[in-house]
Structure formats: structure tokens, C-alpha cells
Design an enzyme around this catalytic site. Structure first.
Site, PDB file in Angstrom:
ATOM      1  N   HIS A 126       0.814  -1.214   0.000  1.00 57.69           N
ATOM      2  CA  HIS A 126       0.000   0.000   0.000  1.00 57.69           C
ATOM      3  C   HIS A 126       0.848   1.265   0.000  1.00 57.69           C
ATOM      4  CE1 HIS A 126       0.811   0.699   4.338  1.00 57.69           C
ATOM      5  NE2 HIS A 126       0.784  -0.625   4.411  1.00 57.69           N
ATOM      6  N   ASP A 127       0.370   2.257  -0.746  1.00 61.49           N
ATOM      7  CA  ASP A 127       0.925   3.616  -0.754  1.00 61.49           C
ATOM      8  C   ASP A 127       2.323   3.707  -1.349  1.00 61.49           C
ATOM      9  OD1 ASP A 127      -1.362   4.818   0.756  1.00 61.49           O
ATOM     10  OD2 ASP A 127      -0.630   3.474   2.316  1.00 61.49           O
ATOM     11  N   GLY A 144       5.053  -0.913   2.797  1.00 64.95           N
ATOM     12  CA  GLY A 144       4.224   0.254   2.533  1.00 64.95           C
ATOM     13  C   GLY A 144       5.022   1.541   2.419  1.00 64.95           C
TER      14      GLY A 144
END
Length: 288
Positions: A126-127, A144
Site C-alpha cells: 500500500h501507498d 508500505g
């Protein structure tokens, strides 16, 4: 006459009617496409591919069997917020690759550029922000909030700690564990990764000339000297070589705000590497 063709969807595939499917898209057997997915023109899902979440996939990207793209991130803080995964054009995403959308804590977006290669089993958490022409070899893993800039290469079974930055044209050796930022053009390896010089072979292959590589080598040596503060060393580098674009990029990278420290050479290797590096930078134009 319009040369584009309607999507070709295998009868065993499950494609939500709300999904946006571009011209010339091919969706292979047993693939699943969710309602908030946007497949650009010419995308190919070979077979057994799952694409979910709010995911956009750019033109001509190919995804191979058993990849899982856009499903919820592996983050206990994620509460179902409307985050996205945006993948650019002309990427190759091989078997068992996983990519997750963003979270509220990272701007609600995971982004992948164009012309990247994600080999078997690699993971984009994520991200993350991935640039163009990046390569993740087999089972390379990004935690992340990692930033990977253009042309970086991550070797097989390497792992990058959350919030790290990997600079342009950097190369991470196989099985390396990276927990600090890697400078542009850096060459990194080790169980707990250390900087092992510059990616001179990669620079040669991409057309950088000897003068640029010599300046970058000199900047590298000065950056990791023991004398003075980091700010003072950066100022000296900028004054001596700031007119060379690759050096200016290196200085800007180090000066930027970051969550992690810099990956350094091992102290015992600095003097030896410095002597060998000057020779290799001068000869890099002749290497095979």
C-alpha cells in the site's frame, strides 16, 4: 474503418457489468474483474487473474496467472476507505504478483508507472510510488510507503523497509534487506544492505558518458567522507560538480526530507572502494 476490436472475454471469466473494459482487452479463463476496475485498451489478463478494488490498469499491460491486483492492503489500520491502485501502460506483471491500493495514512493511492517488469511473486504494498522502467525480480518485496524511482532494479528476494526511497538507476542486489534510503545510481547488497559503490555498468548501458560517471564517482567519495557535516559536504559537492545533472540529482535526493537515513558503505570498505572506484569509473566506457 475502426481497427479496434471489442474485448475478448473467456466464458469462464467473471467480469462485473460495471467494470470499464477498453477495446482490444483480452480476459482469459477463470479471471475475475470487480466493479470498480478500469482496464485500458489492449490490456491482457492471461488466466486466473484477480483484479479488484478501485484499480486502473493502463494500456497494453499484461498480467499473468494467479496475480492478485487491487485487493485490500495488508495493513491493520485499513478500514475500507476509498483508496486506489493506478497502474500505468505497457507493464508486465508476472505470476503470483500482488499489488495493493493505498490507505488513508499514505494519501489513498498506490501508483505504478509505465514499462515496468514485475517478476514472479514480487509484491507492491500500500501507498508505494513506483516510477517508469522499474524492475522487481522474483519475490522482491516492497513494504508500505516505499518510493522507487525510474530505472531502479531490485534483485530477487530483496526486501525494502517501509518509507524507504530507492533513487533513480539504483540497483539492489539479490537477497538484500534495505532499511535506509538508497541514493540515485547506488549499488546496494548485503543481508543488512550496505552501499557497495555506484551502478556504473547500468549507467554505461543507458548511455551516460565517462565525464558524468567520473563526476558522480567524485561526488560519491565526497558524500561519505568522515570530515565535516553532511550539509557541508553537500555544499562542496554542489560547488565542485553541480553543473553535472547526475550529481545535481544526487545532491537534491539527499537534501530532500526523508523518513529514513541514508544507506552507507561499510567503513572498512570505503578506502578500498574509493581506490578501485576511481579506476572503474574511468574505464566504465570500455566494460562489456
Amino acid at each position: 474503418m475502426d481497427s479496434t476490436a471489442a474485448p475478448a472475454i473467456h466464458p469462464t471469466a467473471i467480469v462485473d457489468p460495471a467494470a470499464r473494459v477498453g477495446a482490444d482487452v483480452r480476459i482469459g479463463p477463470y479471471s475475475i474483474v470487480g466493479p470498480d476496475v478500469d482496464l485500458g485498451e489492449g490490456v491482457v489478463l492471461h488466466a486466473h487473474v484477480v483484479v479488484g478494488g478501485r484499480t486502473s490498469i493502463g494500456a497494453r499491460t499484461q498480467i499473468f496467472p494467479f496475480a492478485s491486483i487491487g485487493l485490500p492492503p495488508q495493513d491493520l489500520k485499513f478500514k475500507g476507505e476509498e483508496s486506489r491502485l493506478v497502474i500505468g501502460a505497457d507493464n508486465v506483471i508476472r505470476e503470483h504478483v500482488t499489488m495493493n491500493p493505498g490507505t488513508e495514512g499514505g494519501g489513498l493511492l498506490t501508483q505504478v508507472g509505465d514499462n515496468c517488469l514485475f517478476m514472479v511473486g514480487s509484491h507492491v504494498a500500500h501507498d508505494c510510488r513506483i516510477g517508469n522502467r522499474v524492475i522487481l525480480a522474483n519475490n522482491a518485496t516492497l513494504a508500505g510507503h516505499v518510493v522507487v524511482e525510474d530505472f531502479a532494479i531490485l534483485g530477487g528476494l530483496s526486501a525494502v523497509h517501509q518509507f524507504c526511497r530507492i533513487g533513480r538507476h539504483a540497483m539492489i542486489g539479490g537477497m538484500s534487506a534495505v532499511d535506509q534510503d538508497v541514493i540515485p545510481y547506488g549499488l546496494v547488497m548485503g543481508e543488512r544492505a550496505h552501499l557497495n559503490g555506484l551502478n556504473l555498468i547500468g549507467l554505461k548501458r543507458r548511455g551516460y558518458d565517462r565525464a558524468a560517471m567520473r563526476a558522480l564517482r567524485a561526488a560519491f567519495d565526497a558524500l561519505f567522507e568522515d570530515q565535516g557535516t553532511l550539509a557541508e559536504r553537500l555544499a562542496e559537492i554542489a560547488a565542485a560538480h553541480g553543473d553535472v545533472p547526475v550529481v545535481r540529482e544526487l545532491v537534491d535526493f539527499v537534501r530532500n526530507d526523508a523518513s529514513r537515513g541514508l544507506c552507507h558503505p561499510r567503513p572498512e570498505e570505503r578506502s578500498q572502494d574509493r581506490r578501485a572506484g576511481r579506476d572503474s569509473a574511468g574505464d566504465a566506457g570500455d566494460e562489456g
